[in-house]
Design a protein around this motif. Structure first.
Motif, mmCIF file in Angstrom:
data_model
loop_
_atom_site.group_PDB
_atom_site.id
_atom_site.type_symbol
_atom_site.label_atom_id
_atom_site.label_comp_id
_atom_site.label_asym_id
_atom_site.label_seq_id
_atom_site.Cartn_x
_atom_site.Cartn_y
_atom_site.Cartn_z
ATOM 1 N N THR A 181 0.838 -1.191 0.000
ATOM 2 C CA THR A 181 0.000 0.000 0.000
ATOM 3 C C THR A 181 0.877 1.246 0.000
ATOM 4 O O THR A 181 1.905 1.288 0.679
ATOM 5 C CB THR A 181 -0.901 0.011 1.253
ATOM 6 N N VAL A 182 0.506 2.246 -0.741
ATOM 7 C CA VAL A 182 1.253 3.511 -0.766
ATOM 8 C C VAL A 182 0.868 4.328 0.463
ATOM 9 O O VAL A 182 -0.328 4.527 0.738
ATOM 10 C CB VAL A 182 0.956 4.308 -2.049
ATOM 11 N N THR A 183 1.840 4.782 1.197
ATOM 12 C CA THR A 183 1.585 5.592 2.391
ATOM 13 C C THR A 183 2.308 6.931 2.284
ATOM 14 O O THR A 183 3.372 7.037 1.678
ATOM 15 C CB THR A 183 2.057 4.880 3.664
ATOM 16 N N GLY A 184 1.723 7.942 2.895
ATOM 17 C CA GLY A 184 2.335 9.253 2.933
ATOM 18 C C GLY A 184 3.307 9.375 4.093
ATOM 19 O O GLY A 184 3.251 8.602 5.061
ATOM 20 N N ALA A 185 4.168 10.365 4.024
ATOM 21 C CA ALA A 185 5.189 10.550 5.053
ATOM 22 C C ALA A 185 4.586 10.766 6.429
ATOM 23 O O ALA A 185 5.166 10.349 7.447
ATOM 24 C CB ALA A 185 6.090 11.728 4.683
ATOM 25 N N ASN A 186 3.420 11.397 6.487
ATOM 26 C CA ASN A 186 2.793 11.705 7.777
ATOM 27 C C ASN A 186 1.733 10.693 8.203
ATOM 28 O O ASN A 186 1.098 10.876 9.240
ATOM 29 C CB ASN A 186 2.180 13.106 7.737
ATOM 30 N N ASP A 187 1.570 9.627 7.430
ATOM 31 C CA ASP A 187 0.615 8.596 7.809
ATOM 32 C C ASP A 187 1.115 7.848 9.049
ATOM 33 O O ASP A 187 2.324 7.598 9.191
ATOM 34 C CB ASP A 187 0.412 7.601 6.675
ATOM 35 N N PRO A 188 0.204 7.461 9.955
ATOM 36 C CA PRO A 188 0.647 6.757 11.166
ATOM 37 C C PRO A 188 1.209 5.380 10.843
ATOM 38 O O PRO A 188 0.671 4.666 9.990
ATOM 39 C CB PRO A 188 -0.634 6.660 11.999
ATOM 40 N N ALA A 189 2.295 5.016 11.538
ATOM 41 C CA ALA A 189 2.953 3.734 11.280
ATOM 42 C C ALA A 189 3.015 2.862 12.525
ATOM 43 O O ALA A 189 2.812 1.652 12.455
ATOM 44 C CB ALA A 189 4.373 3.979 10.753
ATOM 45 N N ILE A 190 3.314 3.477 13.670
ATOM 46 C CA ILE A 190 3.577 2.727 14.898
ATOM 47 C C ILE A 190 2.865 3.408 16.052
ATOM 48 O O ILE A 190 2.813 4.635 16.129
ATOM 49 C CB ILE A 190 5.098 2.654 15.171
ATOM 50 N N LEU A 191 2.319 2.606 16.948
ATOM 51 C CA LEU A 191 1.655 3.109 18.153
ATOM 52 C C LEU A 191 2.392 2.558 19.369
ATOM 53 O O LEU A 191 2.396 1.354 19.603
ATOM 54 C CB LEU A 191 0.188 2.671 18.171
ATOM 55 N N ILE A 192 3.044 3.458 20.116
ATOM 56 C CA ILE A 192 3.795 3.047 21.298
ATOM 57 C C ILE A 192 3.213 3.749 22.515
ATOM 58 O O ILE A 192 3.106 4.978 22.535
ATOM 59 C CB ILE A 192 5.298 3.381 21.164
ATOM 60 N N TYR A 193 2.839 2.957 23.496
ATOM 61 C CA TYR A 193 2.252 3.529 24.717
ATOM 62 C C TYR A 193 3.356 3.996 25.652
ATOM 63 O O TYR A 193 4.321 3.274 25.916
ATOM 64 C CB TYR A 193 1.337 2.519 25.405
#
Length: 555
Positions: A181-193
């Motif tokens: 999938t094509v993603t933009g530079a500001n698209d969310p990638a990782i969620l760290i609590y």
């Protein structure tokens, strides 16, 4: 190592270049796996107890990631879907991250050390639908799965059960090609609590471009990584920012080799591993370095080492360790500062500018950093201010290292900033040469043995015990770990007291926390008091207790 100083030239000449379309999977694996000259590069070497070291090439890693992408898609994973990754150091962790990014999904790394309460909260809050686990985490997932209604599927490595999707069997049946999938530079990638001082932990959303934002600090702290033959290893958990963004992903970005080891850390094991794999670069917490210094004072007499760079973070290394690394290892340790929301902001680079023992270093190229007072104005050298990062660098370009925001917490995201300044919550002082020196937290968070500790989650856990009426958690200074976790506890009126009862209750309370949160979060010391210091509005004054412990440490 020569004390050259090219800092000003490097800082002024640096420019960001971030493509509009950006994806961590492509940056860390795809481009290496496809290139005919690099397809057989070794990405990960698995160090195991039998020394039968499995080597995973970038092509192999990409193939597994492609197959896993198909499996995850069949489970309903798509752009924005949260996927938990709960495994110890192993190649499947990297494959899982790459697969998630190829789908545009949000990878959520979780530590295998989390107890059921900590695990359940993060899975529930994120509404994670798929978890990828190994044998070290399956018990924790089993304990909370019934309480996580959104968790539809669990993919398991090395665990075969009817209620689980077997990793190896599922991947064997999936195609080995996948169109990402094509993603933009500001698209969310990782969620760290990340732990907070008040309320529950908050999920920090890390964008795709944040990996690029990490690179100047990584390159500098690792004495200009990569160089020919570089091999990286760190005992840091790949579920945390330190292990993921300071070790695994940047090493793969540069197409180099990282060592994966699931062995429990010890000084002897660390030296043997580094000798065995000819490790050149490492990230070691100050606590680990102190253990190594005491256990093996003269390591080069016993081990054939190839180390050329050591990064350390979490707390100040101290003069003794700083001098030991220089004399005993022939390497000047580079101390660094960063946080989950904006990593690799400040640090040292012994081969480009002189490192100073105990200093956080200088702002890395690409990051506009200042120390601000309560009004948001810069403080003068020699004065203490809160470390802040501007949204734009000194040339007016957006800084890609900054997080997107807290998961479903717009107010907390807004409160993290003062105008265009991201406020770290950490206090520092700048000397006349531009070096920053850590001076503590602006709030009640603290570091203990390299872990970032938010008192609220521990306090909430303690209060759930039937004997506890109220609790406050603060750091207690410790020569070995920097700080240890101490809890001041107010007991309920009907709780039996006495030396024997108190000792048993302390043990019970410690185990109560260990069973529900993570082993490193349990209070090493508990003191019973009649009442906690409170403000007129009913808030616990942790600062009073923190100062009490500082005064006691000075005596």
């Amino acid at each position: 190592m020569a004390a050259v100083d090219h800092y000003d030239t490097l800082y002024q000449s640096f420019r960001w270049w971030v493509p509009d379309n950006c994806n961590i999977a492509e940056l860390c694996c795809g481009r290496w796996a496809r290139h005919p000259e690099h397809t057989h590069r070794v990405a990960i070497v698995v160090d195991d107890a039998d020394h039968e070291h499995q080597a995973i090439t970038y092509a192999m890693l990409q193939q597994d990631a492609n197959r896993l992408s198909h499996v995850l898609r069949s489970l309903g994973v798509q752009s924005g879907t949260r996927v938990a990754i709960v495994m110890s150091q192993r190649p499947e962790v990297a494959a899982a991250h790459i697969a998630c990014q190829q789908l545009g999904a949000i990878a959520m790394p979780l530590s295998v050390l989390f107890g059921p309460e900590a695990m359940a909260y993060r899975l529930q809050d994120s509404e994670t639908t798929v978890a990828i686990v190994d044998s070290s985490a399956i018990a924790a997932i089993d304990a909370v799965r019934a309480d996580c209604p959104a968790l539809d599927h669990v993919v398991a490595v090395d665990v075969v059960r009817n209620d689980l999707i077997a990793w190896h069997q599922a991947l064997a049946q999936a195609p080995d090609a996948f169109e990402a999938t094509v993603t933009g530079a500001n698209d969310p990638a990782i969620l760290i609590y990340t732990s907070g001082t008040t309320g529950s932990p908050k999920g920090a959303l890390i964008p795709q471009a944040a990996l690029i934002g990490n690179l100047p600090g990584f390159v500098a702290s690792q004495n200009w990584f990569p160089q020919a033959g570089d091999v990286f290893w760190s005992p840091a958990d790949w579920a945390w920012t330190g292990g993921l963004m300071d070790a695994l992903l940047p090493t793969l970005y540069f197409g180099q080799t990282i060592i994966a080891s699931r062995a429990r850390f010890s000084a002897e094991h660390a030296f043997k591993l580094m000798e065995r794999h000819q490790v050149t670069n490492t990230f070691l917490f100050p606590t680990a370095l102190k253990m190594m210094m005491k256990a093996v004072p003269s390591p080069r007499q016993d081990y054939q080492l190839k180390l050329r760079a050591i990064m350390s973070a979490g707390e100040a290394v101290g003069d003794a360790v700083f001098q030991w690394t220089q004399q005993a290892l022939g390497v000047t340790v580079n101390e660094m500062f960063g946080q989950t929301e904006a990593n690799y902001l400040v640090g040292n680079c012994a081969v480009r500018w002189p490192a100073r023992a105990g200093s956080m270093g200088k702002p890395y190229p690409g990051h506009r950093v200042a120390l601000l007072d309560d009004t948001g104005s810069p403080v003068a050298p020699g004065q203490i201010g809160e470390l802040a990062l501007h949204r734009y660098d000194s040339h007016g370009h957006p800084d890609p290292v900054i997080f997107t925001g807290y998961w479903r917490r717009p107010e907390a995201s807004t409160e993290k900033f003062q105008g265009d300044w991201l406020m770290t919550g950490d206090l520092a002082e700048m000397d006349s040469d531009g070096y920053l020196w850590y001076r503590g937290r602006a709030d009640d968070m603290f570091k203990a043995a390299g872990y970032r500790i938010g008192p609220s989650e521990i306090e909430n856990c303690l209060v759930k015990h039937a004997a506890v009426a109220n609790a406050a958690v603060v750091p207690k200074p410790d020569a070995e770990r920097g700080n240890v976790i101490k809890a001041f506890v107010v007991l309920t009126p009907d709780t039996p007291r006495g030396a024997q009862q108190d000792a048993a209750l302390i043990h019970d309370l410690q185990q109560h926390v260990r069973d529900r949160l993570a082993p490193y979060e349990y209070p090493k010391e508990i003191e019973f008091i009649d009442a906690l210091p409170m403000t007129t509005t009913g808030k616990v004054q942790r600062k009073v207790l923190r100062m009490l412990e500082l005064d006691r440490a000075r005596k």
